[in-house]
Design a protein around this motif. Sequence first.
Motif, short mmCIF file in Angstrom:
data_model
loop_
_atom_site.label_atom_id
_atom_site.label_comp_id
_atom_site.label_asym_id
_atom_site.label_seq_id
_atom_site.Cartn_x
_atom_site.Cartn_y
_atom_site.Cartn_z
N LYS A 168 0.74 -1.02 -0.11
CA LYS A 168 -0.05 0.18 -0.10
C LYS A 168 0.85 1.08 -0.08
N THR A 169 2.01 1.14 0.75
CA THR A 169 2.90 2.42 0.87
C THR A 169 3.37 2.59 -0.55
N ILE A 170 3.92 1.63 -1.09
CA ILE A 170 4.51 1.57 -2.55
C ILE A 170 3.54 2.27 -3.56
N GLU A 171 2.30 1.94 -3.46
CA GLU A 171 1.40 2.41 -4.30
C GLU A 171 1.00 3.81 -3.92
N LYS A 172 0.60 4.04 -2.74
CA LYS A 172 0.13 5.31 -2.44
C LYS A 172 1.19 6.63 -2.83
N TYR A 173 2.44 6.15 -2.61
CA TYR A 173 3.48 7.07 -2.86
C TYR A 173 4.12 6.99 -4.09
N ASN A 174 3.34 6.06 -5.04
CA ASN A 174 3.98 6.04 -6.47
C ASN A 174 5.46 5.70 -6.41
N MET A 175 6.03 4.65 -5.38
CA MET A 175 7.30 4.56 -5.42
C MET A 175 8.27 3.82 -6.56
N PHE A 176 7.58 2.94 -7.25
CA PHE A 176 7.93 2.34 -8.46
C PHE A 176 7.06 1.22 -8.73
N ASN A 177 7.17 0.74 -10.07
CA ASN A 177 6.54 -0.28 -10.47
C ASN A 177 7.37 -1.28 -11.02
N LYS A 178 6.55 -2.30 -11.66
CA LYS A 178 7.72 -3.47 -12.08
C LYS A 178 8.38 -3.12 -13.25
N GLU A 179 8.20 -2.10 -13.88
CA GLU A 179 9.21 -1.72 -14.83
C GLU A 179 10.47 -0.96 -14.55
N ASP A 180 10.47 -0.51 -13.34
CA ASP A 180 11.55 0.32 -12.80
C ASP A 180 12.79 -0.77 -12.77
N LYS A 181 13.91 0.06 -12.87
CA LYS A 181 15.21 -0.88 -12.46
C LYS A 181 15.49 -0.18 -10.83
N ILE A 182 15.26 -1.16 -10.01
CA ILE A 182 15.21 -1.10 -8.59
C ILE A 182 16.67 -1.57 -8.08
N LEU A 183 17.13 -0.55 -7.35
CA LEU A 183 18.47 -1.21 -6.28
C LEU A 183 18.00 -0.88 -4.77
N VAL A 184 18.22 -2.08 -4.12
CA VAL A 184 17.76 -2.12 -2.66
C VAL A 184 19.03 -1.88 -1.82
N ALA A 185 19.33 -1.05 -1.00
CA ALA A 185 20.42 -0.81 -0.03
C ALA A 185 20.50 -1.86 1.09
N VAL A 186 21.30 -2.60 1.29
CA VAL A 186 21.46 -3.71 2.44
C VAL A 186 22.47 -3.67 3.23
N SER A 187 22.25 -3.93 4.46
CA SER A 187 23.46 -3.96 5.51
C SER A 187 23.56 -5.02 6.16
N GLY A 188 22.66 -6.04 6.02
CA GLY A 188 22.87 -7.37 6.81
C GLY A 188 21.94 -7.29 7.97
N GLY A 189 21.62 -6.14 8.30
CA GLY A 189 20.70 -6.20 9.66
C GLY A 189 19.35 -6.42 9.20
N LYS A 190 18.28 -6.53 10.45
CA LYS A 190 16.92 -7.08 10.38
C LYS A 190 15.91 -6.25 9.26
N ASP A 191 16.26 -4.96 9.52
CA ASP A 191 15.54 -3.95 8.52
C ASP A 191 15.53 -4.11 6.91
N SER A 192 16.75 -4.13 6.73
CA SER A 192 17.04 -4.18 5.11
C SER A 192 16.83 -5.61 4.67
N SER A 193 17.10 -6.59 5.60
CA SER A 193 16.94 -8.07 5.10
C SER A 193 15.24 -8.28 4.89
N ALA A 194 14.73 -7.84 5.94
CA ALA A 194 13.19 -7.85 5.75
C ALA A 194 12.51 -7.07 4.78
#
Length: 296
Positions: A33-59
Amino acid sequence: MICKKCCKKAIIEYPYPMCDQHFRDYYLRTIQKTIEKYNMFNKEDKILVAVSGGKDSSALVYALYELGYEFEGLYINLEIPNYSEHSENAVKELFKLIDYRINIIRVSDYNIRVSPIYKRPICSVCGAIKRYLMNRFAYENGFTVLATAHNLVDEAAFFLMNMNSGQIQYLIKQEPVLPKENKFVKKVKPLYFITERENMVYSVINKLPVYYGECPNSSGNPQSKWKQILYKIESENPGFIRNFINSMLKLKKYINYPEKKGEIFCCKYCGYPTGSRSRICSFCRLQKYFNNSKKA
Ligand code: SF4
Ligand code: ZN
Ligand code: ZN
């Protein structure tokens, strides 16, 4: 305690008692719902996810995977002893589990170190390095969106810190989405309405490979103090942090930010935008500092 939606044992109490299955549905639904409400991205976007190994980014990684998004990960090895090697291993395991690509870069590749400089605390140096490298990597590799795992409690702590220091101009950056601008890639925070505890529960029920150890410098992170204050209020008023963020978002609509933003220059070394009149961005200034200290 019993799940509000079925008769199974509840594993989480707030916002309402939920069993593992209903919690998983709630968690993924909130993110979608957050992704859609704020028009964050769609399946055509080239998405990079920043990760740290901790619980938040892994989740975040696993939730986006479960929601059917394609993306790549970026792990910045900060080369912090007794920390970075463990978190890098957790990240590698996670990406092996979902069979997605993980990009790994090291701060030493850029002739830089995470350490306190002059009077600047280590976490401030570290934050500047991470922000710069995440954006540069995303920009240079053609990603249209950079997703980070900032959660509800991070955002509430930033609000308090900025209010306390009177730097309300930073509130403008406290949005679930920061649009693309100049050489800044669009930045999104899909966990904006998710608490740290919810990320923890989601990581545990999915048995995600997470490094639960803390960075040895975390006690000096000013955010920690504000989080403790927030948790204290939350323990006496369940739901406070979520209500606080929702109220702040409403309140922010009434703030008149100055129409003219500070002038933006182009860094004479790396070419990325900087607010510094010297035309040297803070990353290149750090690089210069470390180069000079090597020579000395
Ligand atoms: Fe960097 Fe400070 Fe976080 Fe450690 S606690 S990773 S030094 S920001
Ligand atoms: Zn249930
Ligand atoms: Zn620069």
